[in-house]
Each structure stands twice: as C-alpha cells, then as structure tokens.
Design a protein around this motif. Sequence first.
Motif, PDB file in Angstrom:
ATOM      1  N   ILE A 128       0.885  -1.165  -0.208  1.00  9.73           N
ATOM      2  CA  ILE A 128       0.124  -0.142   0.030  1.00  9.73           C
ATOM      3  C   ILE A 128       0.726   1.471   0.102  1.00  9.73           C
ATOM      4  O   ILE A 128       1.711   1.215   0.679  1.00  9.73           O
ATOM      5  CB  ILE A 128      -0.907   0.096   1.146  1.00  9.73           C
ATOM      6  CG1 ILE A 128      -1.742  -1.327   1.488  1.00  9.73           C
ATOM      7  CG2 ILE A 128      -1.863   1.252   1.272  1.00  9.73           C
ATOM      8  CD1 ILE A 128      -2.571  -1.678   0.167  1.00  9.73           C
ATOM      9  N   ASP A 129       0.713   2.221  -0.792  1.00 14.51           N
ATOM     10  CA  ASP A 129       1.408   3.375  -1.312  1.00 14.51           C
ATOM     11  C   ASP A 129       0.761   4.309  -1.946  1.00 14.51           C
ATOM     12  O   ASP A 129      -0.302   4.267  -2.034  1.00 14.51           O
ATOM     13  CB  ASP A 129       2.874   2.972  -1.576  1.00 14.51           C
ATOM     14  CG  ASP A 129       3.951   3.815  -1.529  1.00 14.51           C
ATOM     15  OD1 ASP A 129       3.747   5.009  -0.880  1.00 14.51           O
ATOM     16  OD2 ASP A 129       5.183   3.315  -1.231  1.00 14.51           O
ATOM     17  N   LEU A 130       1.270   5.512  -1.991  1.00 11.90           N
ATOM     18  CA  LEU A 130       0.804   6.747  -2.802  1.00 11.90           C
ATOM     19  C   LEU A 130       1.009   6.308  -3.978  1.00 11.90           C
ATOM     20  O   LEU A 130       1.957   5.861  -4.843  1.00 11.90           O
ATOM     21  CB  LEU A 130       1.495   7.993  -2.242  1.00 11.90           C
ATOM     22  CG  LEU A 130       1.386   8.218  -0.737  1.00 11.90           C
ATOM     23  CD1 LEU A 130       2.160   9.343  -0.494  1.00 11.90           C
ATOM     24  CD2 LEU A 130      -0.211   8.493  -0.171  1.00 11.90           C
ATOM     25  N   THR A 131       0.009   7.079  -4.796  1.00 11.11           N
ATOM     26  CA  THR A 131       0.009   6.951  -6.398  1.00 11.11           C
ATOM     27  C   THR A 131       1.517   7.112  -7.093  1.00 11.11           C
ATOM     28  O   THR A 131       1.802   6.474  -7.941  1.00 11.11           O
ATOM     29  CB  THR A 131      -1.021   7.708  -7.078  1.00 11.11           C
ATOM     30  OG1 THR A 131      -2.242   7.299  -6.568  1.00 11.11           O
ATOM     31  CG2 THR A 131      -0.914   7.864  -8.484  1.00 11.11           C
ATOM     32  N   ALA A 132       2.087   8.363  -6.524  1.00  6.85           N
ATOM     33  CA  ALA A 132       3.316   8.622  -7.303  1.00  6.85           C
ATOM     34  C   ALA A 132       4.223   7.534  -7.076  1.00  6.85           C
ATOM     35  O   ALA A 132       4.928   7.295  -8.149  1.00  6.85           O
ATOM     36  CB  ALA A 132       3.940  10.053  -6.996  1.00  6.85           C
ATOM     37  N   ARG A 133       4.589   6.918  -6.082  1.00  5.89           N
ATOM     38  CA  ARG A 133       5.470   5.928  -5.728  1.00  5.89           C
ATOM     39  C   ARG A 133       4.959   4.730  -6.326  1.00  5.89           C
ATOM     40  O   ARG A 133       5.806   3.936  -6.909  1.00  5.89           O
ATOM     41  CB  ARG A 133       5.703   5.661  -4.226  1.00  5.89           C
ATOM     42  CG  ARG A 133       6.689   6.913  -3.519  1.00  5.89           C
ATOM     43  CD  ARG A 133       7.226   6.319  -2.390  1.00  5.89           C
ATOM     44  NE  ARG A 133       6.283   6.289  -1.080  1.00  5.89           N
ATOM     45  CZ  ARG A 133       6.026   7.423  -0.430  1.00  5.89           C
ATOM     46  NH1 ARG A 133       6.772   8.659  -0.598  1.00  5.89           N
ATOM     47  NH2 ARG A 133       5.204   7.233   0.575  1.00  5.89           N
ATOM     48  N   LEU A 134       3.652   4.374  -6.406  1.00  2.60           N
ATOM     49  CA  LEU A 134       3.221   3.024  -7.134  1.00  2.60           C
ATOM     50  C   LEU A 134       3.635   3.253  -8.581  1.00  2.60           C
ATOM     51  O   LEU A 134       3.969   2.347  -9.205  1.00  2.60           O
ATOM     52  CB  LEU A 134       1.809   3.159  -7.093  1.00  2.60           C
ATOM     53  CG  LEU A 134       1.061   2.829  -5.736  1.00  2.60           C
ATOM     54  CD1 LEU A 134      -0.254   2.989  -5.723  1.00  2.60           C
ATOM     55  CD2 LEU A 134       1.603   1.602  -5.377  1.00  2.60           C
ATOM     56  N   LEU A 135       3.327   4.286  -9.113  1.00  2.00           N
ATOM     57  CA  LEU A 135       3.871   4.602 -10.555  1.00  2.00           C
ATOM     58  C   LEU A 135       5.233   4.417 -11.016  1.00  2.00           C
ATOM     59  O   LEU A 135       5.642   3.589 -11.690  1.00  2.00           O
ATOM     60  CB  LEU A 135       3.300   5.920 -11.163  1.00  2.00           C
ATOM     61  CG  LEU A 135       3.567   6.234 -12.655  1.00  2.00           C
ATOM     62  CD1 LEU A 135       2.790   5.143 -13.326  1.00  2.00           C
ATOM     63  CD2 LEU A 135       2.982   7.568 -12.850  1.00  2.00           C
ATOM     64  N   GLN A 136       6.147   4.873  -9.888  1.00  4.63           N
ATOM     65  CA  GLN A 136       7.477   4.676  -9.878  1.00  4.63           C
ATOM     66  C   GLN A 136       7.715   3.159  -9.758  1.00  4.63           C
ATOM     67  O   GLN A 136       8.738   2.729 -10.522  1.00  4.63           O
ATOM     68  CB  GLN A 136       8.272   5.566  -8.785  1.00  4.63           C
ATOM     69  CG  GLN A 136       8.159   7.020  -8.951  1.00  4.63           C
ATOM     70  CD  GLN A 136       9.015   7.718  -7.927  1.00  4.63           C
ATOM     71  OE1 GLN A 136       9.319   7.118  -6.789  1.00  4.63           O
ATOM     72  NE2 GLN A 136       8.872   8.887  -7.733  1.00  4.63           N
ATOM     73  N   ASN A 137       7.010   2.305  -9.121  1.00  4.40           N
ATOM     74  CA  ASN A 137       7.607   0.975  -8.633  1.00  4.40           C
ATOM     75  C   ASN A 137       7.218   0.144  -9.858  1.00  4.40           C
ATOM     76  O   ASN A 137       7.878  -0.735  -9.979  1.00  4.40           O
ATOM     77  CB  ASN A 137       6.844   0.434  -7.425  1.00  4.40           C
ATOM     78  CG  ASN A 137       7.470   1.307  -6.210  1.00  4.40           C
ATOM     79  OD1 ASN A 137       8.426   1.557  -6.037  1.00  4.40           O
ATOM     80  ND2 ASN A 137       6.715   1.057  -5.066  1.00  4.40           N
ATOM     81  N   LEU A 138       5.936   0.621 -10.580  1.00  3.06           N
ATOM     82  CA  LEU A 138       5.542   0.020 -11.697  1.00  3.06           C
ATOM     83  C   LEU A 138       6.630   0.066 -12.765  1.00  3.06           C
ATOM     84  O   LEU A 138       6.986  -0.901 -13.574  1.00  3.06           O
ATOM     85  CB  LEU A 138       4.266   0.473 -12.305  1.00  3.06           C
ATOM     86  CG  LEU A 138       3.488  -0.260 -13.188  1.00  3.06           C
ATOM     87  CD1 LEU A 138       3.413  -1.619 -12.907  1.00  3.06           C
ATOM     88  CD2 LEU A 138       2.527   0.101 -13.742  1.00  3.06           C
ATOM     89  N   LEU A 139       7.110   1.466 -13.305  1.00  5.99           N
ATOM     90  CA  LEU A 139       8.021   1.513 -14.264  1.00  5.99           C
ATOM     91  C   LEU A 139       9.443   0.864 -13.820  1.00  5.99           C
ATOM     92  O   LEU A 139      10.242   0.366 -14.835  1.00  5.99           O
ATOM     93  CB  LEU A 139       8.134   2.914 -14.474  1.00  5.99           C
ATOM     94  CG  LEU A 139       6.881   3.610 -14.885  1.00  5.99           C
ATOM     95  CD1 LEU A 139       7.260   5.224 -14.989  1.00  5.99           C
ATOM     96  CD2 LEU A 139       6.761   3.276 -16.707  1.00  5.99           C
ATOM     97  N   ALA A 140       9.886   0.741 -12.605  1.00  5.35           N
ATOM     98  CA  ALA A 140      11.079   0.133 -12.198  1.00  5.35           C
ATOM     99  C   ALA A 140      11.072  -1.395 -12.348  1.00  5.35           C
ATOM    100  O   ALA A 140      11.977  -1.821 -12.143  1.00  5.35           O
ATOM    101  CB  ALA A 140      11.287   0.535 -10.829  1.00  5.35           C
ATOM    102  N   GLY A 141       9.986  -2.099 -12.134  1.00  8.45           N
ATOM    103  CA  GLY A 141       9.509  -3.420 -12.397  1.00  8.45           C
ATOM    104  C   GLY A 141       9.515  -4.126 -11.038  1.00  8.45           C
ATOM    105  O   GLY A 141       9.404  -5.265 -11.051  1.00  8.45           O
ATOM    106  N   THR A 142       9.388  -3.440  -9.889  1.00  8.18           N
ATOM    107  CA  THR A 142       9.119  -3.760  -8.770  1.00  8.18           C
ATOM    108  C   THR A 142       7.756  -4.129  -8.205  1.00  8.18           C
ATOM    109  O   THR A 142       7.480  -4.697  -7.066  1.00  8.18           O
ATOM    110  CB  THR A 142       9.818  -2.775  -7.657  1.00  8.18           C
ATOM    111  OG1 THR A 142       9.316  -1.582  -7.701  1.00  8.18           O
ATOM    112  CG2 THR A 142      11.469  -2.768  -7.700  1.00  8.18           C
TER     113      THR A 142
END
Length: 293
Positions: A128-142
């Motif tokens: 569970i996280d904030l939208t901005a970090r979720l997007l970063q994690n998705l693009l980073a593959g994590t």
Amino acid sequence: MNRIALFHLETLMWIDRLGTFAAAAQRLNTTQPAISARVREIEEQLGVPLFQRDGRRMVLTARGRRLVEAAEPLRQGLEQVLLEASDFAGATGNVRIGSGEIAAATCLPGYIAAIERERPGVTLEIEIDLTARLLQNLLAGTCDIVFLAGPVASPGIRTAPIGAVELVWAASPAVAAAGGFARPLPVWSLPDHSPLHAVTLDAFEDGALAARSLGTCNNVRTLIEIVACGQGAAVLPETMVRGELASGALVEVLPRPSRRIHFEAAIRTREREAVVLDLFKRAGQLSIDQGGA
C-alpha cells in the motif's frame, strides 16, 4: 551443449529488469548464489559473458541483450500455451500488487479473494503506497500491477478504468451542530500530490469554506478518525465513510463536490508475463465502488 532451461531465461530477464542479482533472487523466491549459479551455467554453455556491471546495476552485454530479446517471446509463448491449456488452473508464481489506500479499502479485498480461490498457485504480495510511488515502482519493475488514482498518461503504462469514487465534505456531529463552516474550522487533507488535496484547494478558491488551518495526513483512515473526533472537517471518499455517515458518526457539512476521483489498474506496456496479463484482465472487471463485487 547442455540444454538451456526456461528458468535460465527467466533469470536473465529479471536481472535485466530489476538491475541486480539480489533483486532477481527476491523476485524469483530463491537465493543470490542460486541466481549467480544460473548465470554462470548459461555463460559457460554459450562461452560469452552476458552481464557487465554499470555502477550498482548489472546490465546485459550486447550478446546478452540479443539473447534475451530473441528468447523472451519464445519463453512467453510457451508459458501462455501451457497456461491456456489448463485454463490457467496451473498458474504459479509471485505477483506484486501495489495499491492506493482507497482502492485497498474497496475493490482490492474481493479481488484478492477471487485470485486466491481461482488461481491457488499464484502468490500475491501487496504493498500500500501513494500513487506517485506506485507509478515509480511499476515502471521500475518492482510492482507488476498497480491500482491508482488516474487518469495516468505514460507511454510505458497500460491502464484499465475501474470506476470512480464520489467525495463528501464531512465532520463530526458536534462540529456540525456548532455551525460547521459558518465559522473558520481546521480543515484536513491528504498531502498535495493527492487528488483529494486538489479538491480541497478548489473549495478554498470557490469560497465554499473558510479555514482556520489546513493540516495534512498521508493516511485516509487516520484522516477519518481525526475528523470523527471533532478536530475539523475534510473531503473524504464516500466509499470509505459510508458506514460512519449511516451511523451518524460523521455528517455532511457542504454539498458534495462535483469532481469524482477516477481509478485505474495499470501494468507496464511491455508486460508479457501470462499470469500478470491474466490478473490485469481480471482487474479491469472490478468496480471500485462495490468492494470488489
């Protein structure tokens, strides 16, 4: 030459995507020495190095890149055929799902229950996280799939809408009985990167409220508790305060904002993992306003 197994190619793919042997080991539920051994085996069979260090990251050599690019469609195609033959009943693996708090409190529980019931071999890891970090994690593959406030526009992201949430201005009955916004109140909101914060600022600009102060909290559930304790008012997702409004623990103190918060499920545009694509298809059938029904 000994045969190169599918797990060798999968190992190369995850090292390439995540950048380190350690991250690939965690993603594949194995150890870093096991990952190193797999890379060593395939390099010895091919007689060429496949990775080189670039700072803290491991990057594919030119030959390694050609191997992964040529082999990945074959690996994914075989996996897809095998899973479709069993109607995905034999699907296994770990899928990392990231979610914002609102989605986690509404559609996510039903989604998880359905996956555990119909895809018992798939292990879900939820963050569970904030939208901005979720997007970063998705693009980073994590993260493999994320549920976030939209709309999201990125060439690296593929999205599916999962509905919208209505918002309410709420306060405790005691605050409302004392006149509500007829007098300046403390106003609470999520931080400034949240859509709820933008709606709060809109109310200030429209002159709909006068505030003594504007406090922020990065957790919606805590925000609800602050307001319910009589510490001010806030604009909140109706889905998350429906019970409090029905019981009278909270009351509405302003007309509902016309703006609603839209949500999307998202994966990487280049995602080819059959299990992830299957779960993403299921995510696109969710309704965030029905608790996953």
